[in-house]
Design a protein around this motif. Sequence first.
Motif: not given
Length: 562
Positions: A414, A454, A458, A469
């Motif tokens: 992240l 992630v 993601g 994010v």
Amino acid sequence: MTNIQLLIRHSGIDSRQFRLGLIGKVAVEALSVLMVGVLFFWLLTPNPMSWVTVGFVAALILAVQWWVGQSAKYTFLGAYKITHGLRSQLLTDIRRQPLSVLRGKRLGEKVKLLTADLKQFEDIFSHLIADFISSWVVPLAMLFVVGFIHPILGIVTFAVFLLALSVLILFEKNFNQRAFAHHKTNIDVSSRLLEYVDCLPMLRGFAKTERLAKPLCDKIEQQRADGLGLEWAGGVGVLFATLMAEFTVVFNLGLVSFYLQDGQLSLSECLVVVVASVACVRPLTRMTVYAALLRYMLHAANRLVNIVQLPQQVVEGTPPSCCDVTVEDMHLVIDEQTVIDGININILEGQRVAFVGASGAGKSSLLDSIAAFHIPSSGSVKIGGLQVDEVGTGQWYKMVSYVTQDVQLLGGSLRDNLVLAKPDATEEEIESVVDAAGLAPLVAGLPKGIDSDVGENGNRLSGGERQRVSIARALLHDAPILLLDEFTSALDENTQDNILSTIDKLSRGKTVITVAHRLDTVRNMDAIYVLDHGKIVDSGTHETLITKHGRYQQLWQAGQKA
């Protein structure tokens, strides 16, 4: 060959090593001619050299040929350096092109160009082009020998060669048509494969994986059929050209027999003509095969040159003096469809504006153009009175933060995804944007906190988490111009209100341009522009627009009913 020369220069690699190897290969073939020339001299001279002398000269030539042959490796080394440099340069070219060219089917085309086409160019360029050029040495020398012994034999040999070349040219048109069809099918397959992989989770959710699988399989079958047709088109021409070249030996044998009986040639001269004819034809049959492969390379080179010639955006330029955003008589045509039709907007620094309208009205395309993802077909987009080519993309994107509907995250932690916007960000700055974007509960629940992985793009996060994010990253970028495209679409109402309030605080003094379907999120904007079919049909504040019986009022009433 002009496109090949262009690609070599574009690679930025010095081609002297390749040329040195090419000269070495030509020299090796020339020494082979010298070896045969010694034999012919021995046969045709009234007082020939002794076998010992001939053997010594032959051994000396072989030694020199072996020594010179060591330089032939430089063709491979030089070619690989050139293609490696070309691959890096083509990636740079794509990186500098407007991002819109990488979307949709264009992405499948780029994938094929940078994989299959570039690999095909690399293999043939590194292994065959030097052999093809050097292969001309022996046939031309032998043609000269045959013509020197008897001009008629030389003319016949040359005429048969021209006939063989004509056969190759005759089949060239059909080959080009099939090559174009095969290339188009390959692009379709690449695009459909990317689409299938991208849509597979959604299709499995409805147990409809065959929905795109069958069209993909049909395209793959068409790719196979087109590939076989292309091989046939290239092979038939090579087959007939090779057959014509082989007839040179037959014709010359017949003429040599006639001239021998007629007393025009001696037995030694006849033997020299026969050996020279065979030595001439053998490389030519190889060259017809090389010619077919070189056609593949030339087609690949033409497609690679198309990438080089696409418009590119300037990276470095002049920083603008202010952050006013101006759109002047802008038109945008995508795939022959007009998306933006003559829009004029002037957004002052620090102003907050919104683009609203029905789906397909051109809102996101207009925002993409301000972000320099699209190059206007006509008109201009300016920041501080300067266009992107004057400012440069490097400075342009320092001034613009863009939160898009389609969130893209890097595979990694992240933290990696956040500091992409500001590599030197402090822990306090990171914690601030994490809180502002409502990510604090997520970070607290991750096994390694902000350093947790992630997943690819993601994929370990939910849609709302991925969007938060993206918002946090834009806030960390802290650019003076903030572009927001449906940035709350994946958020619940509670989170949406919190983030809107946070962005309102953090973006004070910045130029904010947003696209929204939820009109209640843009009520407090300084100006709202209503788009319809690529045109601005109305503008004003919420209070003024809501009192008009226009498009905005219709959109507002539809949103309230929903």
